[in-house]
Structure formats: structure tokens, C-alpha cells
Design a protein around this motif. Structure first.
Motif, PDB file in Angstrom:
ATOM      1  N   ILE A 151      37.305  16.396  38.654  1.00 44.62           N
ATOM      2  CA  ILE A 151      36.048  17.267  38.926  1.00 44.62           C
ATOM      3  C   ILE A 151      36.412  18.291  38.439  1.00 44.62           C
ATOM      4  O   ILE A 151      37.048  19.139  38.101  1.00 44.62           O
ATOM      5  CB  ILE A 151      36.120  17.671  40.527  1.00 44.62           C
ATOM      6  N   ALA A 152      35.096  18.906  37.546  1.00 48.21           N
ATOM      7  CA  ALA A 152      35.292  20.057  36.673  1.00 48.21           C
ATOM      8  C   ALA A 152      34.524  21.086  37.695  1.00 48.21           C
ATOM      9  O   ALA A 152      33.774  20.840  38.331  1.00 48.21           O
ATOM     10  CB  ALA A 152      34.090  19.857  35.676  1.00 48.21           C
ATOM     11  N   CYS A 153      35.268  22.411  37.327  1.00 43.41           N
ATOM     12  CA  CYS A 153      34.802  23.546  38.281  1.00 43.41           C
ATOM     13  C   CYS A 153      34.476  24.590  37.019  1.00 43.41           C
ATOM     14  O   CYS A 153      35.361  25.000  36.402  1.00 43.41           O
ATOM     15  CB  CYS A 153      36.017  24.016  39.117  1.00 43.41           C
ATOM     16  N   ASP A 154      33.153  24.856  37.250  1.00 48.03           N
ATOM     17  CA  ASP A 154      32.722  25.876  36.151  1.00 48.03           C
ATOM     18  C   ASP A 154      32.715  27.084  36.894  1.00 48.03           C
ATOM     19  O   ASP A 154      33.345  27.496  37.743  1.00 48.03           O
ATOM     20  CB  ASP A 154      31.362  25.558  35.676  1.00 48.03           C
ATOM     21  N   PHE A 155      32.154  28.506  36.165  1.00 49.19           N
ATOM     22  CA  PHE A 155      32.139  29.483  36.684  1.00 49.19           C
ATOM     23  C   PHE A 155      31.418  29.882  38.090  1.00 49.19           C
ATOM     24  O   PHE A 155      31.871  30.537  38.696  1.00 49.19           O
ATOM     25  CB  PHE A 155      31.790  30.536  35.616  1.00 49.19           C
ATOM     26  N   ALA A 156      30.254  29.174  38.138  1.00 55.39           N
ATOM     27  CA  ALA A 156      29.642  28.948  39.418  1.00 55.39           C
ATOM     28  C   ALA A 156      30.311  28.726  40.541  1.00 55.39           C
ATOM     29  O   ALA A 156      30.462  29.037  41.623  1.00 55.39           O
ATOM     30  CB  ALA A 156      28.195  28.305  39.163  1.00 55.39           C
ATOM     31  N   CYS A 157      31.200  27.436  40.184  1.00 52.87           N
ATOM     32  CA  CYS A 157      32.228  26.810  41.128  1.00 52.87           C
ATOM     33  C   CYS A 157      33.211  28.006  41.575  1.00 52.87           C
ATOM     34  O   CYS A 157      33.668  28.081  42.609  1.00 52.87           O
ATOM     35  CB  CYS A 157      32.812  25.545  40.561  1.00 52.87           C
ATOM     36  N   VAL A 158      33.940  28.616  40.508  1.00 56.57           N
ATOM     37  CA  VAL A 158      34.962  29.567  40.722  1.00 56.57           C
ATOM     38  C   VAL A 158      34.305  30.723  41.611  1.00 56.57           C
ATOM     39  O   VAL A 158      35.038  31.277  42.655  1.00 56.57           O
ATOM     40  CB  VAL A 158      35.460  30.120  39.432  1.00 56.57           C
TER      41      VAL A 158
END
Length: 248
Positions: A151-158
Motif C-alpha cells: 500500500i502506498a501512503c502519499d502526503f494526503a494519507c500522511v
């Protein structure tokens, strides 16, 4: 207007995470102005300890964060009758960073834990994206399991993850930060001067937000350094604890 959404949203202008493009085949979750692929929330149910020790139920959050996503998070939390189910985050596509921070504040105010993982619904096996969406849209509960890797966690996810009281990035996850871009959903053009000024304002807001959530500011510096450059930088798992992305 909700206090979670008021700060930093001016005339529809928002800072977006420039995430990897992903095809969206399911219908919009909301009304006429809803974006295809916008985030949906539903309750998932697994076996004993499916989402951690003593945890068998969670709220799955899937899709891109859009201008009205905070309403749906509040709605599903309010339906839990006091249960503080962890939220399992799987953000896909370009997302509104202002609203992502609002989602994080909601999680913190409600004392909710947050995890980055994909939710695999048993009833979706062999079905199309649109058919699976129809199953999820009512909000569950649905028998499911967490997918523990890739799963990729981008800045929105962070930003969303940061609001969790306890935060987990499961083994095999990837924290990948890209550039950010100003966009006005009510008007197509934002001047270069205005864009630079707004980017500075929003960046300061995110810096304060991450500080309040206990996240190291160095993470934001990485995102800002890539703004507009089309570059992607992965934060290695060895740095997650130092940056306080995960809690012990």
C-alpha cells in the motif's frame, strides 16, 4: 460550516497532492458535484485479531480525499454508537490536502486509531469495481480482511494518518511523497503570484497541524521540496519512528 473544514479553504481553493494517476471505474459516491473515485467509508468485519489484538471490526476508508469527504467520515463515526473503531486508510488518486488534514483532526478529536492498509471484502471476489462499490456504499458491515503489504501512503494519507491516536504503517507499506499543486474547483485559473502566496499559507498551516499531531516537521520539508517538480521521494521504513509517523 464545520469547524474541521473552515480553516484554509477559501472560495474552493485547495492544495492537492499530486499522486500517481489511477483509473476510476466506479460511480461517484455523492451527488452531481462528486468526483468519481471519491473516498467512501464502510464497516468491515474480520476474524479474531483481524485488525490487531482484540480487534475484529474497523472502518475502511478508500478512494481520493475530496472537498466533501469530511462529511462522510463524521457520518459513519456518528453511526457507531460510541464504538471507537480504528480507521484503515487506503487513499487512491489526487487528493485535497486541506480536507485530509481535517479528517486527521476528526480522528484525533474522536480518539480514533489509524492504520494504512487495504481492505479486501470477501463478497467482492470476482466482481467488477462498480459491483463492489454497490456493496460497500451502504456502509457495511462486510466480511473482510486487511491486505498487509504493497500500500502506498502519499502526503494526503500522511495528513489523515497523523490524526490517529495510535498510528500504524504495516510492513510492506510505502510512504511516497510527491509535489503539491494549487487548484480552485470553482474557477480554472490561479495566477502564479496567487499560487505562490497560497502555497506558503497552506504549508504553514500543515506545519502547525503536523506539530500539533506530534509529527516531525522534516516530513513536510520533503513534500515542499518536491512541489511542482513531478518527483517522488520514498520515506524508508527505518525513518517512520524517528518522524513519529508510527506510534509504539
Amino acid at each position: 460550516m464545520s469547524r474541521y473544514f473552515r480553516q484554509g479553504i477559501l472560495l474552493g481553493i485547495a492544495l492537492l497532492a499530486a499522486g500517481p494517476a489511477q483509473a476510476q471505474t466506479r460511480p461517484p459516491v455523492g451527488g452531481v458535484n462528486s468526483v468519481p473515485g471519491a473516498m467512501i467509508f464502510y464497516v468491515a468485519h474480520g476474524g479474531s485479531d483481524a485488525c490487531g489484538p482484540g480487534c475484529s471490526d474497523w472502518i475502511a476508508a478508500e478512494g481520493s480525499v475530496q472537498w466533501d469527504t469530511y462529511k462522510r467520515l463524521l457520518a459513519i463515526l456518528d453511526r457507531q454508537n460510541g464504538r471507537k473503531l480504528p480507521v484503515v486508510i487506503n487513499i487512491k488518486g489526487n487528493s485535497n490536502l486541506n480536507v485530509a488534514a481535517s479528517l486527521g483532526r476528526i480522528l484525533r478529536d474522536r480518539s480514533i486509531d489509524a492504520v494504512v492498509a487495504a481492505t479486501e471484502v470477501e463478497a467482492c471476489s470476482g466482481k467488477s469495481e462498480e459491483e463492489c462499490f454497490a456493496l460497500k456504499r451502504p456502509g457495511g458491515p462486510l466480511d473482510a480482511k486487511e491486505k498487509l503489504s504493497g500500500i502506498a501512503c502519499d502526503f494526503a494519507c500522511v495528513l489523515m494518518l497523523s490524526g490517529g491516536v495510535h498510528r500504524s504503517l504495516l510492513a510492506g507499506s510505502h510512504v511516497v511523497l510527491s509535489g503539491m499543486a494549487i487548484q480552485n474547483r470553482l474557477a480554472p485559473n490561479v495566477s502564479a503570484e496567487h499560487r505562490e502566496s497560497l502555497t506558503s499559507i497552506f504549508t504553514d498551516q500543515f506545519r502547525r497541524y503536523l506539530g500539533e499531531m506530534g509529527i516531525d516537521h522534516a516530513l513536510l520539508d520533503v513534500a515542499v521540496s518536491n512541489a511542482g517538480g513531478g518527483r517522488y521521494v520514498e520515506i524508508p521504513a527505518s525513518e517512520w519512528s524517528r518522524l513519529h509517523l508510527v506510534t509504539q
